[in-house]
Enzyme design. Structure first.
Site, mmCIF file in Angstrom:
data_model
loop_
_atom_site.group_PDB
_atom_site.id
_atom_site.type_symbol
_atom_site.label_atom_id
_atom_site.label_comp_id
_atom_site.label_asym_id
_atom_site.label_seq_id
_atom_site.Cartn_x
_atom_site.Cartn_y
_atom_site.Cartn_z
ATOM 1 N N PRO A 3 0.839 -1.201 0.000
ATOM 2 C CA PRO A 3 0.000 0.000 0.000
ATOM 3 C C PRO A 3 0.877 1.255 0.000
ATOM 4 O O PRO A 3 1.299 1.732 1.044
ATOM 5 C CB PRO A 3 -0.802 -0.134 1.302
ATOM 6 C CG PRO A 3 0.055 -0.963 2.196
ATOM 7 C CD PRO A 3 0.846 -1.883 1.318
ATOM 8 N N ASP A 60 5.899 2.486 2.252
ATOM 9 C CA ASP A 60 4.970 1.404 2.543
ATOM 10 C C ASP A 60 4.119 1.782 3.760
ATOM 11 O O ASP A 60 4.654 1.941 4.865
ATOM 12 C CB ASP A 60 5.765 0.119 2.811
ATOM 13 C CG ASP A 60 4.896 -1.119 2.916
ATOM 14 O OD1 ASP A 60 3.708 -0.984 3.261
ATOM 15 O OD2 ASP A 60 5.416 -2.225 2.676
ATOM 16 N N HIS A 61 2.800 1.900 3.557
ATOM 17 C CA HIS A 61 1.918 2.341 4.638
ATOM 18 C C HIS A 61 1.780 1.293 5.745
ATOM 19 O O HIS A 61 1.276 1.600 6.839
ATOM 20 C CB HIS A 61 0.527 2.679 4.079
ATOM 21 C CG HIS A 61 0.006 3.984 4.557
ATOM 22 N ND1 HIS A 61 0.118 4.400 5.877
ATOM 23 C CD2 HIS A 61 -0.648 4.986 3.908
ATOM 24 C CE1 HIS A 61 -0.448 5.591 6.004
ATOM 25 N NE2 HIS A 61 -0.914 5.982 4.830
ATOM 26 N N ARG A 62 2.210 0.063 5.504
ATOM 27 C CA ARG A 62 2.184 -0.948 6.560
ATOM 28 C C ARG A 62 3.261 -0.689 7.608
ATOM 29 O O ARG A 62 3.181 -1.200 8.725
ATOM 30 C CB ARG A 62 2.384 -2.351 5.967
ATOM 31 C CG ARG A 62 1.283 -2.806 5.019
ATOM 32 C CD ARG A 62 1.647 -4.090 4.307
ATOM 33 N NE ARG A 62 2.839 -3.932 3.462
ATOM 34 C CZ ARG A 62 3.326 -4.888 2.677
ATOM 35 N NH1 ARG A 62 2.711 -6.060 2.620
ATOM 36 N NH2 ARG A 62 4.387 -4.679 1.942
#
Length: 432
Positions: free
Chosen positions: A232, A406-408
């Site tokens: 994401p 990376d939004h994680r």
């Protein structure tokens, strides 16, 4: 067979640089492997002795397949257990000694001789290293098909690199001359019956440049498709005033000979590496559903290939290197990428990637994260723009920096702090 890319599935062993019995240590190059993108020099990561070569040269095997067996220091090669010696039989007296007479005292056994220590075998001597070849993947593949010993071929390419034409010339020179016709046999002697000839299997033709480029594009498409499906992404951008950095660089290069001058790209690489100390979640890998932070900072540099496509090999420990050392490493990396020869650690070790399209005139680049990494920094072209500082407006050299993250692992707040750290570091170029 190491995984030398996010979507690498197989590799071909082109050359072994060691043989059974050779001692190796961490960092030694032991084999040359061909992948879809480049020829990779495979490094060893532990000291020991080569016990067995499992995969011969020219064979294609999947990632994870055992290529060779290394006996590490302290291990002993398995040996068959020693056979047991038969125990000597004990003779029993046939009749007891006469009554009233004492039996003669038993003779004392002679003291056992102290065990003689076997001299320890000296450690195996390190065999002289086979020279590493500067050869393109296509030339190596043609050499394997034609049965040419590339160690005896003189290269005519860049810096003595062996090209396909060199291999084909060597194959023609080594071809046996046509045999002279045998003298006519006497009439009384019948001519010998020739054995039936077996048709030779033609070698598989090497891929053409167009086929090679198609293979590279396929690999890139698979990696980027996986990235967009699984990661994401979020994107941020900022403009950085480069006037102080460029003034310092101009003054520094005036002190240096032309061959040792710095490019502004090395300042960008070093600034990214130093900014990671402030926002460490940008540096590492997303593996098995969790983020694994890397203590080392190995910056991958996106470099275009002459035949199309790109690779992003790593410059190791950029945060610990001087600008001059980063410049030397960058020149060496670009040179070997264009020659098609890289090391396995350079392909697999990058912890964050930097891409720059400024030389192509692009002002903004939003990159796609290369899995399993979690961030990519992009830089565009330095352009003069109106810039307000201390209540004054003037023209300043400005570069646009972007972040794909990376939004994680991180969010926009942390990403903004990371870009701000890069900006602040570039305002003090003398500290780089």
């Amino acid at each position: 067979m190491p995984a030398l890319g996010a979507d690498m599935e197989v590799g071909t062993v082109l050359q072994w640089l060691v043989k059974p019995g050779d001692a190796v240590k961490r960092g030694d190059i032991v084999a040359v492997v061909d992948t879809e993108k480049a020829t990779i020099e495979v490094e060893i990561f532990q000291a020991g002795v080569v016990e067995k070569i499992v995969v011969p040269e020219g064979e294609k095997v999947p990632v994870g397949e055992v290529l060779a067996i290394i006996r590490t220091d302290g291990e002993v090669a398995a040996a068959p257990p020693p056979a047991e010696k038969p125990k000597p039989a004990v003779a029993l007296p046939s009749t007891p000694p006469p009554t009233g007479e004492e039996a003669p005292p038993a003779a004392k056994p002679a003291p056992a001789a102290p065990p003689v220590e076997k001299p320890k075998a000296p450690p195996p001597a390190r065999a002289p290293e086979r020279p590493r070849l500067h050869i393109s993947p296509l030339a190596m593949r043609v050499a394997l098909e034609l049965g040419v010993d590339v160690s005896k071929v003189k290269g005519t390419g860049l810096d003595g690199a062996i090209t396909r034409a060199d291999v084909e010339r060597a194959a023609k020179a080594a071809a046996p001359a046509p045999a002279a016709p045998p003298p006519e046999a006497a009439p009384a002697v019948p001519p010998p019956v020739e054995a039936p000839k077996v048709a030779a299997v033609p070698p598989k033709p090497a891929p053409s440049p167009a086929e090679r480029q198609a293979m590279i594009r396929k690999v890139i498409a698979a990696a980027m498709g996986r990235s967009k499906r699984e990661i994401p992404h979020y994107y941020l951008a900022t403009h950085i005033d480069m006037s102080r950095a460029m003034e310092w660089l101009r003054a520094e290069n005036l002190k240096r000979p032309v061959t040792e001058r710095l490019l502004y790209a090395v300042m960008l690489l070093k600034a990214v590496a130093l900014a990671i100390h402030e926002v460490p979640e940008m540096n590492g890998f997303w593996i098995e559903g969790a983020f694994k932070r890397s203590e080392e900072i190995h910056v991958g540099v996106a470099i275009s290939l002459r035949t199309g496509g790109l690779v992003a090999p790593a410059i190791h420990d950029v945060n610990k290197k001087s600008l001059n050392e980063v410049m030397v490493a960058l020149r060496d990396l670009v040179k070997r990428v264009r020659a098609g020869v890289l090391r396995s650690s350079e392909i697999a070790d990058a912890t964050i990637t930097v891409t720059s399209l400024g030389e192509e005139g692009v002002e903004t680049v939003f990159g796609i994260i290369y899995p399993p990494q979690v961030a990519l920094v992009g830089f565009g072209k330095i352009v003069e723009r109106p810039w307000a500082a201390n209540g004054m407006v003037g023209a300043r050299p400005v570069i646009k920096a972007t972040l794909s993250a990376d939004h994680r692992v991180s969010d926009g707040h942390r990403g903004a702090l990371f870009l701000a750290a890069i900006d602040r570091i570039l305002q003090e170029p003398e500290k780089l």
